[in-house]
Design a protein around this motif. Sequence first.
Motif, PDB file in Angstrom:
ATOM      1  N   LYS A   3       0.856  -1.254  -0.234  1.00  0.00           N
ATOM      2  CA  LYS A   3      -0.267  -0.466   0.297  1.00  0.00           C
ATOM      3  C   LYS A   3       0.777   1.236   0.054  1.00  0.00           C
ATOM      4  O   LYS A   3       1.706   1.158   0.729  1.00  0.00           O
ATOM      5  CB  LYS A   3      -0.715   0.624   1.273  1.00  0.00           C
ATOM      6  N   THR A   4       0.973   2.116  -0.938  1.00  0.00           N
ATOM      7  CA  THR A   4       1.266   3.770  -0.795  1.00  0.00           C
ATOM      8  C   THR A   4      -0.251   4.763  -1.641  1.00  0.00           C
ATOM      9  O   THR A   4      -1.060   4.085  -0.795  1.00  0.00           O
ATOM     10  CB  THR A   4       1.682   3.582  -2.132  1.00  0.00           C
ATOM     11  N   THR A   8      -2.589   0.267  -3.671  1.00  0.00           N
ATOM     12  CA  THR A   8      -1.921  -0.519  -3.682  1.00  0.00           C
ATOM     13  C   THR A   8      -1.518  -1.278  -4.925  1.00  0.00           C
ATOM     14  O   THR A   8      -1.684  -1.426  -6.439  1.00  0.00           O
ATOM     15  CB  THR A   8      -2.954  -1.118  -2.667  1.00  0.00           C
ATOM     16  N   ASP A  58      -4.090  -1.908  -7.911  1.00  0.00           N
ATOM     17  CA  ASP A  58      -4.691  -0.917  -8.344  1.00  0.00           C
ATOM     18  C   ASP A  58      -5.326  -0.546  -9.717  1.00  0.00           C
ATOM     19  O   ASP A  58      -4.283  -0.918 -10.847  1.00  0.00           O
ATOM     20  CB  ASP A  58      -4.911   0.268  -7.726  1.00  0.00           C
TER      21      ASP A  58
END
Length: 271
Positions: A3-4, A8, A58
Amino acid sequence: MIKTTRGTFEVFVKGEGEPICITHHYSEFNETGDYFADTFTDNNKVFLVNLKDAGNSDKANYAHELSMIDAVLDLEEIRKVKGFPSWTFAGHSTGGMIGIIYGIHFSFSLKSLIIVGSSAREYSSSSNRCIYNEGHPKFKRMQELIEILKLPSLSEEERKRLSKERTQLSLFTPDNYDLYFSKNITKKMSASRMNFFSREQLIFDVTRQLPSVKTNTYILCGRHDVQCPIDFSIELGELITAASLHIFEQSNHYPFLEEEFEFKKILKNIL
């Protein structure tokens, strides 16, 4: 799944040692791995990244999220989340194009940059040695295969057969396909990313920015590459100040398989 702040991302990790990031513009990786990435796993920890709209990463909310510069921004966020002050990026083909942009804008984040069979500009229209150029004798068949492989309705058996034919067009010795690709590695192609790339590459040209690449850069290319002809690798070697160029005389687009021993020997010296 990492996750960023930019989303993700699905990342496959293999090996131990110094970190190396690897991705490709439109490949969808899975747990079976990747032939190019596997070349590095003997002595390094490889992070194989599915970009947005690929695999379980994503989905893109906006078209620009499928661009090469956005890919670089995404990779930077993954590096920060993992806590690496810097890492090596290695890219083959369109992965190399992403790597070049990475080097232009974030050299300080890269211990080194490894570019294999790639280009800093649009390569198909300017060279009839490129299989994506209408003047190339195998252009039509390559285009047919690309469009068919985008179809979600293809059976796995048919997809495998057509993928093999497509890859054989880019081998110095096509009959050696089964020898080179003997591992149980499979991957698909992200149609949305491929479609975006087919437009983006028409205006792609970062040659004037190449002097901005400050990290040690290693350009590797097969003498007979029909996807990104060798002239474009030579150009990279000339315009990137800290670059070295190695040409594989008995290779087309896959020197890491076609001349595996020599390729790994050079990697050992680099890394």
